[in-house]
Design a protein around this motif. Structure first.
Motif, mmCIF file in Angstrom:
data_model
loop_
_atom_site.group_PDB
_atom_site.id
_atom_site.type_symbol
_atom_site.label_atom_id
_atom_site.label_comp_id
_atom_site.label_asym_id
_atom_site.label_seq_id
_atom_site.Cartn_x
_atom_site.Cartn_y
_atom_site.Cartn_z
ATOM 1 N N LYS A 34 0.866 -1.174 0.000
ATOM 2 C CA LYS A 34 0.000 0.000 0.000
ATOM 3 C C LYS A 34 0.907 1.228 0.000
ATOM 4 O O LYS A 34 1.823 1.343 0.818
ATOM 5 N N ILE A 35 0.669 2.152 -0.908
ATOM 6 C CA ILE A 35 1.505 3.347 -1.039
ATOM 7 C C ILE A 35 0.934 4.472 -0.194
ATOM 8 O O ILE A 35 -0.244 4.801 -0.285
ATOM 9 N N SER A 36 1.772 5.047 0.636
ATOM 10 C CA SER A 36 1.410 6.215 1.430
ATOM 11 C C SER A 36 1.833 7.455 0.635
ATOM 12 O O SER A 36 2.968 7.924 0.747
ATOM 13 N N HIS A 37 0.914 7.975 -0.167
ATOM 14 C CA HIS A 37 1.250 9.045 -1.111
ATOM 15 C C HIS A 37 1.718 10.324 -0.422
ATOM 16 O O HIS A 37 2.525 11.063 -0.986
ATOM 17 N N GLU A 38 1.255 10.590 0.798
ATOM 18 C CA GLU A 38 1.699 11.809 1.493
ATOM 19 C C GLU A 38 3.173 11.731 1.889
ATOM 20 O O GLU A 38 3.797 12.739 2.173
ATOM 21 N N LYS A 39 3.749 10.546 1.893
ATOM 22 C CA LYS A 39 5.163 10.384 2.217
ATOM 23 C C LYS A 39 6.024 10.195 0.965
ATOM 24 O O LYS A 39 7.235 10.051 1.074
ATOM 25 N N CYS A 40 5.418 10.191 -0.189
ATOM 26 C CA CYS A 40 6.143 9.925 -1.428
ATOM 27 C C CYS A 40 6.321 11.199 -2.248
ATOM 28 O O CYS A 40 5.470 12.081 -2.238
ATOM 29 N N ILE A 41 7.421 11.251 -2.951
ATOM 30 C CA ILE A 41 7.679 12.324 -3.899
ATOM 31 C C ILE A 41 7.755 11.670 -5.266
ATOM 32 O O ILE A 41 8.701 10.932 -5.553
ATOM 33 N N TRP A 42 6.745 11.907 -6.089
ATOM 34 C CA TRP A 42 6.679 11.245 -7.385
ATOM 35 C C TRP A 42 7.152 12.147 -8.532
ATOM 36 O O TRP A 42 7.171 11.723 -9.671
ATOM 37 N N ILE A 43 7.492 13.367 -8.208
ATOM 38 C CA ILE A 43 7.988 14.273 -9.239
ATOM 39 C C ILE A 43 9.508 14.328 -9.148
ATOM 40 O O ILE A 43 10.082 14.160 -8.073
ATOM 41 N N PRO A 44 10.190 14.562 -10.252
ATOM 42 C CA PRO A 44 11.660 14.608 -10.225
ATOM 43 C C PRO A 44 12.168 15.715 -9.303
ATOM 44 O O PRO A 44 11.597 16.801 -9.236
ATOM 45 N N THR A 45 13.236 15.417 -8.592
ATOM 46 C CA THR A 45 13.842 16.407 -7.714
ATOM 47 C C THR A 45 15.356 16.238 -7.729
ATOM 48 O O THR A 45 15.853 15.128 -7.884
#
Length: 181
Positions: A34-45
């Motif tokens: 299960k992905i916790s999207h609030e803890k993930c950065i899906w955009i390049p940085t």
């Protein structure tokens, strides 16, 4: 625990990084996590703080966050001001803070805490009071005055067997993406 995924392929563009993030996200979901999207950065940085270090892919370095250095300076000035009689516990705290910078600064952290460590090892209790030696004071002075001049460590090259490598950490923030190089 938070996963960190890196793609084996070199990321040369923002578009490739976005596509890589999609691949990683799909792999995580396909594996049943299960992905916790609030803890993930899906955009390049190109800049990311992870596990207490600042990762900077523009400069290709791992660095110490300013807040950690400010804490070290506070500890160092305390030791300098109380050099005639300071608890070993305070000296050990300073050495511990300094050596925790190893991943960003390399072996310098051990070379330039040697005399402080020797004085700690001579004591029987954390509550013992010591007078800091001239050599120990010079080490503290170095960290207070020359911290920004110490060369930062470059990212290590990752040579995985598969196309995606996962790292698990115990921090509250996940770094789920490759840094855009």
């Amino acid at each position: 625990k938070s996963p960190v995924h890196f793609l084996k392929e070199e990321i040369n563009s923002e578009e490739a990084a976005v596509e890589g993030a999609k691949v990683i996200q799909a792999e995580i979901e396909a594996a049943g996590f299960k992905i916790s999207h609030e803890k993930c950065i899906w955009i390049p940085t190109k800049h990311l703080t992870w596990l207490g270090f600042d990762l900077n892919s523009e400069l290709n370095i791992i660095d110490v966050p300013e807040r950690k250095f400010e804490k070290l300076k506070k500890s160092g000035w305390f030791l300098m001001e109380n050099a005639n009689s300071v608890r070993v516990r305070k000296v050990a705290s300073f050495v511990g803070q300094t050596t925790s910078f190893f991943h960003a600064l390399g072996n310098t952290v051990y070379f330039l805490t040697k005399f402080l460590t020797m004085q700690i090892n001579e004591c029987e209790s954390w509550n013992d009071r010591i007078e800091l030696s001239t050599d120990a004071l010079e080490e503290i002075h170095f960290w207070l005055q020359c911290f920004y001049n110490v060369k930062r460590m470059p990212f290590e090259k990752i040579a995985p067997i598969s196309n995606i490598v996962s790292y698990i950490d115990a921090s509250s923030n996940a770094a789920v993406n490759s840094l855009w190089m």
